[in-house]
Design an enzyme around this catalytic site. Structure first.
Site, PDB file in Angstrom:
ATOM      1  N   GLU A 130       1.237   6.600 -13.637  1.00 21.56           N
ATOM      2  CA  GLU A 130       2.596   6.403 -14.114  1.00 21.56           C
ATOM      3  C   GLU A 130       3.068   4.974 -13.844  1.00 21.56           C
ATOM      4  O   GLU A 130       2.677   4.346 -12.859  1.00 21.56           O
ATOM      5  CB  GLU A 130       3.528   7.423 -13.454  1.00 21.56           C
TER       6      GLU A 130
ATOM      7  N   CYS B  51       7.537  -1.247 -12.103  1.00 19.15           N
ATOM      8  CA  CYS B  51       6.851  -0.687 -10.942  1.00 19.15           C
ATOM      9  C   CYS B  51       5.504  -0.149 -11.411  1.00 19.15           C
ATOM     10  O   CYS B  51       5.452   0.767 -12.229  1.00 19.15           O
ATOM     11  CB  CYS B  51       7.724   0.429 -10.364  1.00 19.15           C
TER      12      CYS B  51
ATOM     13  N   CYS C 279      -3.622   8.727  -4.344  1.00 18.21           N
ATOM     14  CA  CYS C 279      -3.663   7.886  -3.140  1.00 18.21           C
ATOM     15  C   CYS C 279      -4.462   8.634  -2.076  1.00 18.21           C
ATOM     16  O   CYS C 279      -4.298   9.850  -1.938  1.00 18.21           O
ATOM     17  CB  CYS C 279      -2.239   7.621  -2.644  1.00 18.21           C
TER      18      CYS C 279
ATOM     19  N   CYS D 222       0.986  10.233   3.337  1.00 20.50           N
ATOM     20  CA  CYS D 222       2.311  10.113   3.944  1.00 20.50           C
ATOM     21  C   CYS D 222       3.067  11.410   3.643  1.00 20.50           C
ATOM     22  O   CYS D 222       3.075  11.875   2.498  1.00 20.50           O
ATOM     23  CB  CYS D 222       3.040   8.903   3.381  1.00 20.50           C
TER      24      CYS D 222
ATOM     25  N   CYS E 277       5.690  11.754   0.688  1.00 18.33           N
ATOM     26  CA  CYS E 277       5.357  11.138  -0.606  1.00 18.33           C
ATOM     27  C   CYS E 277       4.618  12.115  -1.511  1.00 18.33           C
ATOM     28  O   CYS E 277       3.621  12.710  -1.112  1.00 18.33           O
ATOM     29  CB  CYS E 277       4.508   9.892  -0.380  1.00 18.33           C
TER      30      CYS E 277
ATOM     31  N   CYS F 263      11.082   6.364  -6.385  1.00 18.72           N
ATOM     32  CA  CYS F 263      10.012   6.120  -5.409  1.00 18.72           C
ATOM     33  C   CYS F 263       9.441   7.426  -4.886  1.00 18.72           C
ATOM     34  O   CYS F 263      10.191   8.321  -4.498  1.00 18.72           O
ATOM     35  CB  CYS F 263      10.533   5.408  -4.171  1.00 18.72           C
TER      36      CYS F 263
HETATM   37  N1  SAH Z   1       1.315   2.907  -1.166  1.00 18.35           N
HETATM   38  C1  SAH Z   1       2.225   1.844  -1.072  1.00 18.35           C
HETATM   39  C2  SAH Z   1       2.987   1.567  -2.332  1.00 18.35           C
HETATM   40  C3  SAH Z   1       3.470   2.740  -3.150  1.00 18.35           C
HETATM   41  S1  SAH Z   1       4.735   3.733  -2.442  1.00 18.35           S
HETATM   42  C4  SAH Z   1       3.167   2.065   0.092  1.00 18.35           C
HETATM   43  O1  SAH Z   1       3.167   3.137   0.652  1.00 18.35           O
HETATM   44  O2  SAH Z   1       3.857   1.112   0.455  1.00 18.35           O
HETATM   45  C5  SAH Z   1       6.232   2.789  -2.726  1.00 18.35           C
HETATM   46  C6  SAH Z   1       7.370   3.074  -1.737  1.00 18.35           C
HETATM   47  O3  SAH Z   1       7.965   4.356  -1.979  1.00 18.35           O
HETATM   48  C7  SAH Z   1       6.889   3.112  -0.297  1.00 18.35           C
HETATM   49  O4  SAH Z   1       7.778   2.436   0.558  1.00 18.35           O
HETATM   50  C8  SAH Z   1       6.909   4.579  -0.010  1.00 18.35           C
HETATM   51  O5  SAH Z   1       6.937   4.827   1.357  1.00 18.35           O
HETATM   52  C9  SAH Z   1       8.131   5.022  -0.745  1.00 18.35           C
HETATM   53  N2  SAH Z   1       8.212   6.467  -0.948  1.00 18.35           N
HETATM   54  C10 SAH Z   1       7.190   7.338  -1.060  1.00 18.35           C
HETATM   55  N3  SAH Z   1       7.665   8.596  -1.256  1.00 18.35           N
HETATM   56  C11 SAH Z   1       9.022   8.514  -1.279  1.00 18.35           C
HETATM   57  C12 SAH Z   1      10.068   9.469  -1.493  1.00 18.35           C
HETATM   58  N4  SAH Z   1       9.801  10.739  -1.744  1.00 18.35           N
HETATM   59  N5  SAH Z   1      11.334   9.026  -1.459  1.00 18.35           N
HETATM   60  C13 SAH Z   1      11.605   7.717  -1.278  1.00 18.35           C
HETATM   61  N6  SAH Z   1      10.662   6.781  -1.093  1.00 18.35           N
HETATM   62  C14 SAH Z   1       9.378   7.164  -1.091  1.00 18.35           C
HETATM   63 FE1  SF4 Z   2       0.056   6.504  -0.614  1.00 23.27          FE
HETATM   64 FE2  SF4 Z   2       2.488   7.510  -0.974  1.00 23.27          FE
HETATM   65 FE3  SF4 Z   2       1.720   6.757   1.462  1.00 23.27          FE
HETATM   66 FE4  SF4 Z   2       2.199   4.894  -0.409  1.00 23.27          FE
HETATM   67  S1  SF4 Z   2       3.698   6.308   0.473  1.00 23.27           S
HETATM   68  S2  SF4 Z   2       0.428   5.007   0.999  1.00 23.27           S
HETATM   69  S3  SF4 Z   2       1.469   5.991  -2.269  1.00 23.27           S
HETATM   70  S4  SF4 Z   2       0.816   8.442   0.243  1.00 23.27           S
END
Ligand code: SAH
Ligand code: SF4
Length: 390
Positions: A114, A127, A134, A138, A141, A372
């Site tokens: 996406e 973006c 991934c 996390c 996420c 995000c």
């Molecule tokens: N993997 C990289 C980049 C993609 S995620 C990273 O983790 O930095 C982009 C941003 O969105 C990151 O700061 C991540 O922590 C945040 N993010 C992920 N899931 C989210 C959610 N459900 N609500 C708000 N931010 C989120």
């Molecule tokens: Fe991967 Fe989501 Fe963690 Fe970014 S926030 S490293 S996309 S699992």
């Protein structure tokens, strides 16, 4: 929710398919020159041909070789036989009520990613994704719950920018098919953030190469100061990223204590907060004009206390930093809730008083799951719902 399903066979597929042709999009200048040599272009013409081709690809956004009128027709025919300028195929295009646009894209092997466009008064941010899914997990996420993972090629990464510019009518003289929410600005995409699906530093070479193509001043011309790479904290790669790519850096911090960060961002068990911040302090070019963005997702009752806010500003003292507070964006089955607005305001006030401006990132495109951490390929969602239904 407005969903536009586009013709699954884009213009380039009509040219006879791109299966056996190498993508030119995303190749470095040096690699492109090599390809011209293999086609027999004489050495004395390489520079000129390269700059013509580069300009057609990245200034004009051409999608076929036939229109490259200053290139000899025999060479154009050969280029068309061996190479493709295809973009990823659009599965769906959704436009949010706030103008945010999300594309679900299908890659040549059928995998999906996406890309999201966020228009604002003074800028347009794209973006982009760096991986399918991934490998990291996390806990807040959505992308991290997707198991199917592979790295994107440089062509697929730059292809997301090309595709977005096609759809936004962001080439000289072009007009968008669907103009909803597109700002009336000369350039629709002014900034690129690697904040879509995937961990960019786990796909280092391809992401670096694509940033260098995007930043090329005679091409897409998105300067390195307008490209931000967000990492969850792959510490050993941060200095090399600074040297070889030199874009702006964003760090997904989300917690001020290792014990909590271990749960939220499990990569912290490998590289804890202290090591991460040491790498940040040493980031090449770091200055008040080139600050690091620290992302902090607001999770109700988890990391959003006043004590957390105070600890955050203490932790970042002496690092030229911006703090981005991100309201948690919910997804189906998520084990967290977004902090209350009052709490976010309290937290923001402490951060503000410490000298960090405009910290809350307003959620965009929530109605189309484009915010995000809400990105996950639709086909996978569908399969999951099919499983639930059966
Ligand atoms: N993997 C990289 C980049 C993609 S995620 C990273 O983790 O930095 C982009 C941003 O969105 C990151 O700061 C991540 O922590 C945040 N993010 C992920 N899931 C989210 C959610 N459900 N609500 C708000 N931010 C989120
Ligand atoms: Fe991967 Fe989501 Fe963690 Fe970014 S926030 S490293 S996309 S699992």
């Amino acid at each position: 929710m407005p969903v536009t399903t586009l013709d699954p066979a884009p213009t380039l597929a009509l040219e006879g398919g791109s299966a056996n042709r190498e993508p030119l999009i995303g190749l470095s200048r040096a690699a492109l020159a090599e390809r011209l040599r293999t086609l027999g272009v004489p050495e004395r013409q390489i520079r000129m041909r390269l700059s013509q081709l580069w300009s057609w690809l990245y200034v004009r956004g051409l999608t076929d070789f036939a229109g490259m009128t200053d290139i000899a027709s025999a060479l154009r025919t050969e280029l068309a036989e061996r190479f493709t300028l295809a973009r990823p195929e659009i599965v769906t295009e959704q436009v949010s009520v706030d103008g945010t646009r999300k594309w679900l894209l299908r890659l040549s092997d059928g995998k999906e990613v996406e890309t999201v466009y966020i228009p604002e008064a003074d800028r347009g941010t794209l973006c982009i994704s760096s991986q399918v899914g991934c490998t990291l997990t996390c806990s807040f996420c959505y992308t991290g719950t997707q198991h199917l993972v592979r790295n994107l090629t440089a062509s697929e990464i730059v292809g997301q920018i090309m595709l977005a510019r096609d759809r936004l009518g962001d080439w000289p003289g072009a007009v968008a098919d669907d103009p909803r929410g597109i700002p009336d600005a000369e350039r629709k995409i002014t900034n690129v953030v690697l904040m879509g699906m995937g961990e960019p530093l786990y796909n280092f070479d391809n992401v670096r190469d694509s940033c260098l193509v995007a930043a090329d001043g005679e091409g897409l011309s998105i300067s390195k100061r307008r490209i931000t790479m967000s990492t969850s904290g792959v510490v050993p790669e941060i200095p090399r990223w600074g040297e070889e790519a030199g874009t702006m850096l964003a760090i997904s911090l989300h917690a001020v204590r290792d014990e909590l960060r271990n749960q939220l961002v499990p990569i912290n068990k490998k590289w804890p907060i202290r090591e991460l911040l040491d790498a940040c302090r040493a980031y090449p070019g770091l200055s008040n004009a080139k600050r690091i963005t620290f992302e902090y997702v607001m999770l109700k009752g988890v990391n959003d206390s006043v004590a957390d806010a105070k600890a955050l500003v203490r932790l970042l003292a002496k690092i030229p930093a911006k703090i981005n507070l991100i309201p948690f964006n919910p997804w189906p089955g998520a084990p967290y809730e977004c902090s209350d607005w009052e709490q976010i305001e309290k937290f923001a006030e402490i951060v503000n008083r410490a000298g960090y401006a405009s910290p809350v990132r307003s959620p965009r495109g929530r109605d189309i799951m484009a915010a995000c951490g809400q990105l996950k390929s639709a086909s996978i969602k569908q399969r999951a719902s099919e499983r639930l239904a059966s």
